[in-house]
Write a protein that holds these residues in place. Structure first.
Motif, PDB file in Angstrom:
ATOM      1  N   SER A 107      44.331  40.813  31.536  1.00 33.86           N
ATOM      2  CA  SER A 107      43.147  41.440  32.141  1.00 33.86           C
ATOM      3  C   SER A 107      42.014  41.553  31.128  1.00 33.86           C
ATOM      4  O   SER A 107      40.835  41.460  31.488  1.00 33.86           O
ATOM      5  N   ASP A 156      42.696  37.870  38.929  1.00 33.42           N
ATOM      6  CA  ASP A 156      43.542  38.695  38.078  1.00 33.42           C
ATOM      7  C   ASP A 156      44.627  39.374  38.909  1.00 33.42           C
ATOM      8  O   ASP A 156      44.365  40.357  39.602  1.00 33.42           O
ATOM      9  N   GLU A 157      45.818  38.868  38.836  1.00 36.01           N
ATOM     10  CA  GLU A 157      46.965  39.407  39.569  1.00 36.01           C
ATOM     11  C   GLU A 157      46.634  39.697  41.026  1.00 36.01           C
ATOM     12  O   GLU A 157      46.933  40.776  41.541  1.00 36.01           O
ATOM     13  N   GLN A 177      41.856  42.882  39.421  1.00 34.88           N
ATOM     14  CA  GLN A 177      43.228  43.343  39.620  1.00 34.88           C
ATOM     15  C   GLN A 177      43.214  44.661  40.404  1.00 34.88           C
ATOM     16  O   GLN A 177      44.010  44.860  41.307  1.00 34.88           O
TER      17      GLN A 177
HETATM   18 MG   LIG Z   1      46.318  43.065  33.994  1.00 39.07          MG
END
Ligand SMILES: [Mg+2]
Ligand SMILES: Nc1ncnc2c1ncn2[C@@H]1O[C@H](COP(=O)(O)OP(=O)(O)O)[C@@H](O)[C@H]1O
Lengths: 254, 486
Positions: free
Chosen positions: A43, A172-173, A87
């Motif tokens: 991240s 991000d994820e 995320q």
């Molecule tokens: Mg992360």
């Protein structure tokens, strides 16, 4: 498209170094995956690329579409075509999705020298893109991410990606917290958006997502560095063996 | 907050007042200073009946007694410099008093003023059917006529005109809601008020247009003491708009208005304000002192009074639009956005006094503070002994832009009837760095992000304003936030 050279990043507040000499090169239209254990700096990398405050770049360079990315303010990076699917998407109480997107789309279009969209065209586009990730059209009157379910928030990120037509999208994820149906929807959306002039950097903790969004390259980020790069098979190998065997390697590499 | 954001917010907070300019119209002033002579001069100038002069003199004497006993008001969160009441002129009127049929005949200077404010009066009138009664330096210089009002028997005119044409109504209701003994500045206003607006909606009439008055302070060194009286008779409805901006000047100016509203059985009054008096320069010099007494009484059963305000101006604001819920099933509402920056101080809120049975009140207050400003909500909910089943919901949210400003909330509750249900919620938030970054990541500039977030924060209040006023309100907030950037 994107070229990261020897990137060193510390947390501004306490000077902790998170990224420790990261190298990465992404060509136009390529899909790269970055995998790595929690806390490895995934991240952080996404945030630094997007231009978030609070980080100090102590060494290295990043070029984006021929520009020195690190010189640009976050909003300019976005207008130049760098998109980050968060995320943890942020809530904006009282700010309607339609207002938010209107502002975003018009800023981006103006920067790219495109004519402003008429209200009608914008609405049409919003409807079309929302359908891509199966978001209800009534969403436009709701406040950005406020009261959205976990899955809605993630789909909303991909929806915005579609609206803003970036050259590089960092996810991000986006898969975390999604059930298998939602994961499919998100992946289908992303696959529809793949194109020769759009690159993707897909950050994930699990291999699962990469069954659906098949990457050209897989990188393993451990301890702030890319310690291994391979094809899509690498993801499967990681799934099987976990990160520990690489961590061992990484500590040797430091 | 990151350095960048903080820096921007400080710039925003220090930005210059954009509406500072004068209108050059000749005026006719009272001698400087406050004494019995002044009161008589004003009353004579306005050709008032004896009873009104007497009322003014009683108010004056009361004021003098308050002054002598040094009962000047003091409030916790305001630092008020000593005001030289002998140093101002209490009356100023444009020299000629023309009667206009249309705005086209109005002094072009005045029209120009409106243009610079971005308020296209004629357009507004034409498009939305607003009747604008312009109160400029105390005397109404133009009243646009609307046959609709006449047809419905609605009276909407300057206070002075009402005194001449409808003395019985004025005499009956003046001071009923805000007696001259109410407070220091109400006493002062009652003694020296120059003009204002008067509005009467007859029984069963739904006023077909929004009634709008733009107040301006224009003469340098003139105290402005307006008086507004609104009477909504049984079953009537009216939406009243008050908006103001003031020219830039060097000395502090006192603005002490009184607004009284009466709502009879089943009547409803919606009173909306945009307050944008000159707040002073970045050091706080030269701004308006805005000490206003606004109060409405829900006299009749099932009556309703709503106050909606957007407060962005003045160097000091002291203002608590209040409702006395006397009629059974009556309803009081207060919706407020107060934005302060620079050295501004605002202490605003409401009082909801529940007297009748089954009365209910709603208070929603949003305070936004920037720069070195102080922004306080002060509200009282009182439920009297006989007020069975009173309901109140209060929500007070504060937002801080930057780290040098203050937000304060003082809710007071006085409940004397056990059947009362009272709810209070309060939040304080900082405009998050995360929120700004999220917007920027979508290509939205920092200033536009702040505007979006602040507008979102105020949304439910702005939604209470009549449509075209809401647009103006949003523009005003945007201008306030813009500053030297963007
Ligand atoms: Mg992360
Ligand atoms: N703003 C921050 N302040 C302090 N520590 C941070 C901050 N951002 C990240 N970190 C730390 O940096 C490391 C990497 O975090 P992150 O990039 O979120 O990892 P990942 O996304 O791979 O899980 C973690 O140890 C985390 O605690």
């Amino acid at each position: 498209m994107l070229e990261i050279n020897n990137l060193h990043v510390s947390i501004e507040e306490d000077g902790t170094e998170i990224l420790k000499g990261l190298n990465l090169k992404i060509g136009a239209g390529e899909v790269h995956a970055i995998m790595g254990p929690n806390g490895s700096g995934k991240s952080t990398l996404a945030s630094v690329l997007a231009g978030k405050d609070g980080y100090e770049i102590t060494e290295g360079s990043v070029s984006f579409d021929g520009m020195d990315l690190l010189e640009l303010d976050a909003d300019v990076r976005a207008r130049e075509g760098l998109f980050l699917a968060f995320q943890y998407p942020i809530e904006l109480p009282g700010v309607s999705m339609s207002n938010f997107l209107k502002q975003a789309v018009s800023s981006v279009r103006e920067h790219r020298g495109l004519d402003p969209l008429s209200a009608g065209d914008l609405l049409k586009m919003m409807k079309e893109k929302a359908a891509l990730v199966h978001l209800d059209p009534s969403l436009k009157t709701r406040a950005v991410n406020e009261g959205f379910s976990g899955g809605e928030k993630k789909r909303n990120e991909i929806y915005q990606l579609a609206m803003l037509d970036p050259k590089l999208a960092i996810l991000d994820e986006t898969d975390s917290g999604l059930d298998i149906d939602a994961l499919r929807i998100v992946a289908d959306g992303v696959n529809t958006l793949r194109s020769p002039d759009r690159s993707f950097l897909v950050i994930t903790h699990y291999q699962r997502l990469l069954d659906y969004i098949v990457p050209d390259f897989v990188h393993v980020l451990v301890g702030g560095k890319i310690v291994m790069t391979g094809g899509k098979e690498l993801a499967l190998e990681l799934e099987e063996k976990g990160y520990d065997w690489i961590k061992g390697d990484a500590s040797l590499a430091v | 907050m990151s350095d960048n954001s903080t820096e921007l917010l400080h710039k925003v907070a220090d930005s210059e007042y954009k509406y500072g300019f004068y209108t050059d119209i000749e005026s006719d002033k009272a001698k400087i200073g406050l004494n019995e002579e002044t009161v008589r001069f004003i009353s004579a100038k306005k050709n008032e009946p004896e009873w009104l002069l007497e009322w003014r003199l009683k108010a004056y004497n009361h004021f003098v007694s308050l002054m002598e006993s040094e009962k000047t008001p003091e409030w916790a969160h305001l630092t008020i410099p000593k005001i030289d009441l002998q140093g101002i002129s209490y009356y100023s009127a444009p020299k000629q008093r023309p009667e206009y049929e249309s705005l086209n005949e109005v002094d072009p200077e005045l029209l120009n003023t409106f243009k610079r404010l971005g308020i296209p009066v004629q357009e507004q009138e034409r498009l939305v059917g607003i009747v604008v009664d312009v109160v400029m330096d105390s005397v109404s210089v133009t009243t646009t006529f609307n046959a609709e009002l006449d047809k419905n028997g609605i009276i909407f005119c300057s206070f002075g005109e009402a005194v001449q044409k409808h003395p019985d109504l004025v005499k009956k209701y003046l001071g009923r809601v805000v007696p001259y003994t109410d407070n220091y500045y109400a006493a002062l206003n009652s003694a020296v008020f120059s003009d204002g607006s008067f509005c009467y909606i007859p029984k069963g009439v739904r006023c077909p247009v929004e009634l709008s008055t733009y107040f301006r302070i224009n003469e340098s060194g003139t105290g402005q003491f307006e008086r507004t009286l609104i009477i909504a008779d049984e079953g009537s409805y009216v939406s009243y708009l008050e908006g103001c901006t003031a020219p830039q000047r060097d000395e502090n100016q006192l603005h002490a208005a009184v607004v009284e509203i009466l709502a009879m059985d089943d009547a409803e009054v919606k009173y909306s304000t945009i307050q944008n008096w000159y707040p002073g320069n970045a050091e706080g010099v030269g701004g308006i002192f805005n000490f206003v007494t606004k109060r409405g009484i829900c006299e009749g059963d099932r009556s309703k009074i709503s106050w909606t305000q957007l407060e962005t101006g003045s160097s000091i604001t002291w203002k608590y639009p209040s409702c006395i819920l006397k009629g059974d099933h009556s309803v009081g509402e207060f919706y407020s956005v107060a934005f302060t920056k620079g050295r501004q101080q605002a202490d605003t809120g409401t009082k909801m006094i529940h007297l009748g049975k089954n009365t209910s009140s709603t208070i929603i207050s949003k305070g936004i503070s920037a720069g070195n400003s102080q922004n306080a909500y002060r509200g009282l909910v009182r439920v009297n002994r006989n007020a069975e089943n009173a309901r109140n919901f209060s929500q007070c949210d504060s937002m801080l832009l930057g780290d040098r400003c203050g937000a304060h909330t003082y809710p007071y509750l006085e409940i004397s009837n056990p059947s009362a249900k009272v709810e209070h919620e309060a939040t304080t938030s900082k405009v998050g760095e995360d929120q700004i970054f999220y917007c920027k990541q979508r290509g939205i500039s920092e200033i536009d992000a702040i505007k979006l977030i602040v507008n979102g924060f105020c949304k439910e209040i702005l939604a209470q304003l009549p449509m075209e006023f809401a647009v103006e309100a949003r523009n005003l907030l945007a201008i306030e936030l813009e500053g030297s950037v963007g």
